[in-house]
Design an enzyme around this catalytic site. Structure first.
Site, PDB file in Angstrom:
ATOM      1  N   ASN A  50       0.816  -1.213   0.000  1.00 10.19           N
ATOM      2  CA  ASN A  50       0.000   0.000   0.000  1.00 10.19           C
ATOM      3  C   ASN A  50       0.854   1.269   0.000  1.00 10.19           C
ATOM      4  O   ASN A  50       0.363   2.338   0.283  1.00 10.19           O
ATOM      5  CB  ASN A  50      -0.882   0.010   1.250  1.00 10.19           C
ATOM      6  CG  ASN A  50      -1.743  -1.228   1.330  1.00 10.19           C
ATOM      7  OD1 ASN A  50      -2.496  -1.509   0.418  1.00 10.19           O
ATOM      8  ND2 ASN A  50      -1.627  -1.973   2.420  1.00 10.19           N
ATOM      9  N   HIS A  92     -14.440  -1.995   5.967  1.00 13.91           N
ATOM     10  CA  HIS A  92     -13.270  -2.694   6.510  1.00 13.91           C
ATOM     11  C   HIS A  92     -13.553  -3.253   7.904  1.00 13.91           C
ATOM     12  O   HIS A  92     -14.312  -2.671   8.678  1.00 13.91           O
ATOM     13  CB  HIS A  92     -12.122  -1.681   6.591  1.00 13.91           C
ATOM     14  CG  HIS A  92     -10.784  -2.283   6.860  1.00 13.91           C
ATOM     15  ND1 HIS A  92     -10.219  -2.293   8.102  1.00 13.91           N
ATOM     16  CD2 HIS A  92      -9.909  -2.900   6.027  1.00 13.91           C
ATOM     17  CE1 HIS A  92      -9.030  -2.874   8.033  1.00 13.91           C
ATOM     18  NE2 HIS A  92      -8.817  -3.248   6.785  1.00 13.91           N
ATOM     19  N   GLU A 125     -16.370   3.452   3.071  1.00 15.95           N
ATOM     20  CA  GLU A 125     -14.987   3.748   2.691  1.00 15.95           C
ATOM     21  C   GLU A 125     -15.045   4.654   1.468  1.00 15.95           C
ATOM     22  O   GLU A 125     -15.998   4.581   0.698  1.00 15.95           O
ATOM     23  CB  GLU A 125     -14.241   2.454   2.316  1.00 15.95           C
ATOM     24  CG  GLU A 125     -13.975   1.564   3.508  1.00 15.95           C
ATOM     25  CD  GLU A 125     -13.257   0.258   3.148  1.00 15.95           C
ATOM     26  OE1 GLU A 125     -12.473   0.234   2.194  1.00 15.95           O
ATOM     27  OE2 GLU A 125     -13.518  -0.730   3.841  1.00 15.95           O
ATOM     28  N   SER A 159     -11.204  -1.280  -0.174  1.00 16.20           N
ATOM     29  CA  SER A 159      -9.852  -1.828  -0.161  1.00 16.20           C
ATOM     30  C   SER A 159      -9.715  -3.135  -0.925  1.00 16.20           C
ATOM     31  O   SER A 159      -8.627  -3.485  -1.342  1.00 16.20           O
ATOM     32  CB  SER A 159      -9.374  -2.005   1.280  1.00 16.20           C
ATOM     33  OG  SER A 159     -10.221  -2.890   1.973  1.00 16.20           O
ATOM     34  N   ASP A 194     -13.913   6.177   5.591  1.00 21.15           N
ATOM     35  CA  ASP A 194     -12.584   5.603   5.792  1.00 21.15           C
ATOM     36  C   ASP A 194     -11.813   5.803   4.492  1.00 21.15           C
ATOM     37  O   ASP A 194     -12.155   5.229   3.459  1.00 21.15           O
ATOM     38  CB  ASP A 194     -12.753   4.115   6.132  1.00 21.15           C
ATOM     39  CG  ASP A 194     -11.423   3.410   6.321  1.00 21.15           C
ATOM     40  OD1 ASP A 194     -10.414   3.877   5.777  1.00 21.15           O
ATOM     41  OD2 ASP A 194     -11.415   2.364   7.004  1.00 21.15           O
ATOM     42  N   HIS A 234      -7.469   4.113   1.500  1.00 18.28           N
ATOM     43  CA  HIS A 234      -6.892   3.870   0.175  1.00 18.28           C
ATOM     44  C   HIS A 234      -7.162   5.004  -0.808  1.00 18.28           C
ATOM     45  O   HIS A 234      -6.935   4.840  -2.000  1.00 18.28           O
ATOM     46  CB  HIS A 234      -7.410   2.548  -0.387  1.00 18.28           C
ATOM     47  CG  HIS A 234      -6.912   1.379   0.393  1.00 18.28           C
ATOM     48  ND1 HIS A 234      -5.652   0.874   0.220  1.00 18.28           N
ATOM     49  CD2 HIS A 234      -7.463   0.675   1.398  1.00 18.28           C
ATOM     50  CE1 HIS A 234      -5.457  -0.123   1.062  1.00 18.28           C
ATOM     51  NE2 HIS A 234      -6.550  -0.266   1.797  1.00 18.28           N
ATOM     52  N   LYS A 263      -0.443   3.682   4.958  1.00 15.81           N
ATOM     53  CA  LYS A 263      -0.530   3.185   3.579  1.00 15.81           C
ATOM     54  C   LYS A 263       0.153   4.173   2.636  1.00 15.81           C
ATOM     55  O   LYS A 263       1.343   4.098   2.455  1.00 15.81           O
ATOM     56  CB  LYS A 263      -1.973   2.899   3.248  1.00 15.81           C
ATOM     57  CG  LYS A 263      -2.388   1.710   4.131  1.00 15.81           C
ATOM     58  CD  LYS A 263      -3.664   1.054   3.824  1.00 15.81           C
ATOM     59  CE  LYS A 263      -3.729  -0.202   4.660  1.00 15.81           C
ATOM     60  NZ  LYS A 263      -5.015  -0.397   5.295  1.00 15.81           N
TER      61      LYS A 263
HETATM   62  C1  LIG Z   1      -5.545  -0.737   6.500  1.00 19.56           C
HETATM   63  C2  LIG Z   1      -6.904  -0.235   6.703  1.00 19.56           C
HETATM   64  C3  LIG Z   1      -7.315   0.223   7.961  1.00 19.56           C
HETATM   65  C4  LIG Z   1      -6.469   0.089   9.198  1.00 19.56           C
HETATM   66  O1  LIG Z   1      -5.428   1.008   9.213  1.00 19.56           O
HETATM   67  P1  LIG Z   1      -4.101   0.664  10.036  1.00 19.56           P
HETATM   68  O2  LIG Z   1      -3.415   1.962  10.161  1.00 19.56           O
HETATM   69  O3  LIG Z   1      -3.358  -0.351   9.240  1.00 19.56           O
HETATM   70  O4  LIG Z   1      -4.543   0.118  11.363  1.00 19.56           O
HETATM   71  C5  LIG Z   1      -8.583   0.752   8.074  1.00 19.56           C
HETATM   72  N1  LIG Z   1      -9.413   0.820   7.001  1.00 19.56           N
HETATM   73  C6  LIG Z   1      -9.046   0.371   5.795  1.00 19.56           C
HETATM   74  C7  LIG Z   1     -10.002   0.480   4.647  1.00 19.56           C
HETATM   75  C8  LIG Z   1      -7.787  -0.178   5.599  1.00 19.56           C
HETATM   76  O5  LIG Z   1      -7.449  -0.639   4.400  1.00 19.56           O
END
Ligand SMILES: *Cc1c(COP(=O)(O)O)cnc(C)c1O
Length: 365
Positions: free
Chosen positions: A40, A126, A170, A174, A199, A202, A224
């Site tokens: 990522n 997620h 989101e 993801s 969220d 990505h 990421k």
């Molecule tokens: C990776 C991810 C998270 C968690 O984030 P971290 O910083 O790795 O704990 C939350 N939401 C989505 C959509 C993710 O891909």
């Protein structure tokens, strides 16, 4: 053997039989020659010299651990700079950094919703967002993936029976790489006196969103596209003050080490100063989908759905043997019978690498 030990053994055997057994595989030594369509780190910031220099300088001047929760430790200048820049880039009034994206969700959602409230969430959110929703104790209802009409039906049916309402989604999904209908969901949130929480883990080219929606809480991760570690949320001044006082994963957990915060800041600053990079991962993903005759990529994440777990694992292994690292994603991470390869494209990939990947993938099929 205790009943629990027996249960553990049976569970592992059943995972193995279903080809869902996972391990923490060590990286073999020869991976430097492997081309990654896997991680990522969309802008290769985890190894960027400017970022590393800032991390080293912060470690030398301030040391590693912060030694207390954010409420007890002083807020270092790196935290201030990072939160100010996050708010600016997300077109928000204020920002708040947490220990990770996961910790952000399990902190903010229970701070904003409890038993008397309802959470209406996209079916594909997620796991960390889902855990936050479950932990809150609010009534949790799911709407059909990326379907505002389905969300509207649930709002009409349930909203009036509860005190507050959150709508969760989101921005870029993801596992599928598709985009949420944010304008429509934001409008629904306003009509129904709800808060839209997104969220953005990505949303690489959403680091500077072109639109800001009213009554919108933007969550994201520093781990990421920034190649660092940590999570954050952006919202109004009042919202951030409220979360500082109520989000338990912030209050009862040690703050991030200073060099980590400094690294995230340097990475974010680099992106702000090089905004032409933001669209590169998407351009590369589009180049791939065009070459493969797939529907146009909407984000740097491209799912290549093959169906069975066995086929996904076989293809991933065949690609790996030919120098490409692409993960096979299987249920329960994705719905049954949609096992897939999940390609992620970064700014650093070249068209030549993508051409080679396409040829190799066609050969392995
Ligand atoms: C990776 C991810 C998270 C968690 O984030 P971290 O910083 O790795 O704990 C939350 N939401 C989505 C959509 C993710 O891909």
């Amino acid at each position: 053997m205790s009943s629990l030990e027996k249960y553990i053994q049976d569970s592992l055997e059943s995972l193995y039989a279903k080809e869902q057994y996972r391990t923490l595989a060590p990286l073999p030594a020869y991976t430097s020659s492997i081309i990654n369509f896997y991680d990522n780190d969309y802008f290769n910031l985890s190894t960027h010299p400017e970022v590393i220099a800032c991390i080293v300088q912060a470690a030398e001047s301030e040391g590693m651990g912060i030694r207390a929760s954010r409420l007890l430790s002083r807020t270092t200048s790196y935290y201030c700079k990072l939160e100010t820049l996050l708010a600016e880039m997300k077109r928000s009034e204020a920002a708040l950094v947490f220990g990770s994206g996961y910790q952000t969700h399990i902190g903010i959602i229970p701070a904003l919703a409890s038993k008397e409230d309802v959470i209406i969430a996209d079916k594909y959110i997620h796991a960390s967002m889902l855990d936050g929703a479950r932990l809150s104790g609010a009534r949790l209802i799911r709407f059909a993936h990326n379907d505002p009409a389905s969300c509207a039906i649930l709002l009409n049916k349930y909203r009036a029976h509860y005190r507050h309402c959150l709508i969760l989604t989101e921005t870029v999904f993801s596992m599928d790489g598709d985009l949420a209908p944010l304008a429509a969901l934001s409008e629904l949130a306003q009509q129904h006196d709800a808060l839209l929480v997104t969220d953005d883990a990505h949303g690489t080219n959403q680091w500077m969103p072109t639109t800001s929606y009213p009554s919108h809480l933007q969550m994201g991760t520093l781990s990421k596209a920034l190649g660092c570690y940590g999570g954050y949320v952006c919202g109004s001044h009042a919202m951030i003050s409220y979360l500082i006082n109520t989000a338990r994963s912030l209050i009862y957990s040690t703050a991030l080490p200073t060099p980590v915060v400094a690294g995230a800041y340097a990475a974010l600053l680099f992106l702000r100063n090089n905004i032409q990079l933001l669209n590169k991962p998407l351009e590369h993903a589009r180049y791939f989908t065009q070459s493969m005759d797939l529907p146009d990529a909407q984000s740097p994440i491209v799912p290549y759905i093959v169906g069975t777990n066995a086929k996904a694992t076989r293809l991933a292994q065949a690609l790996y043997e030919r120098g490409y690292r692409v993960p096979a994603i299987r249920p329960p991470t994705v719905p049954k019978n949609t096992a897939r390869l999940r390609f992620t494209f970064s700014a650093a990939h070249t068209k030549k690498q993508i051409d080679q990947l396409v040829l190799t993938l066609k050969e392995c099929e």
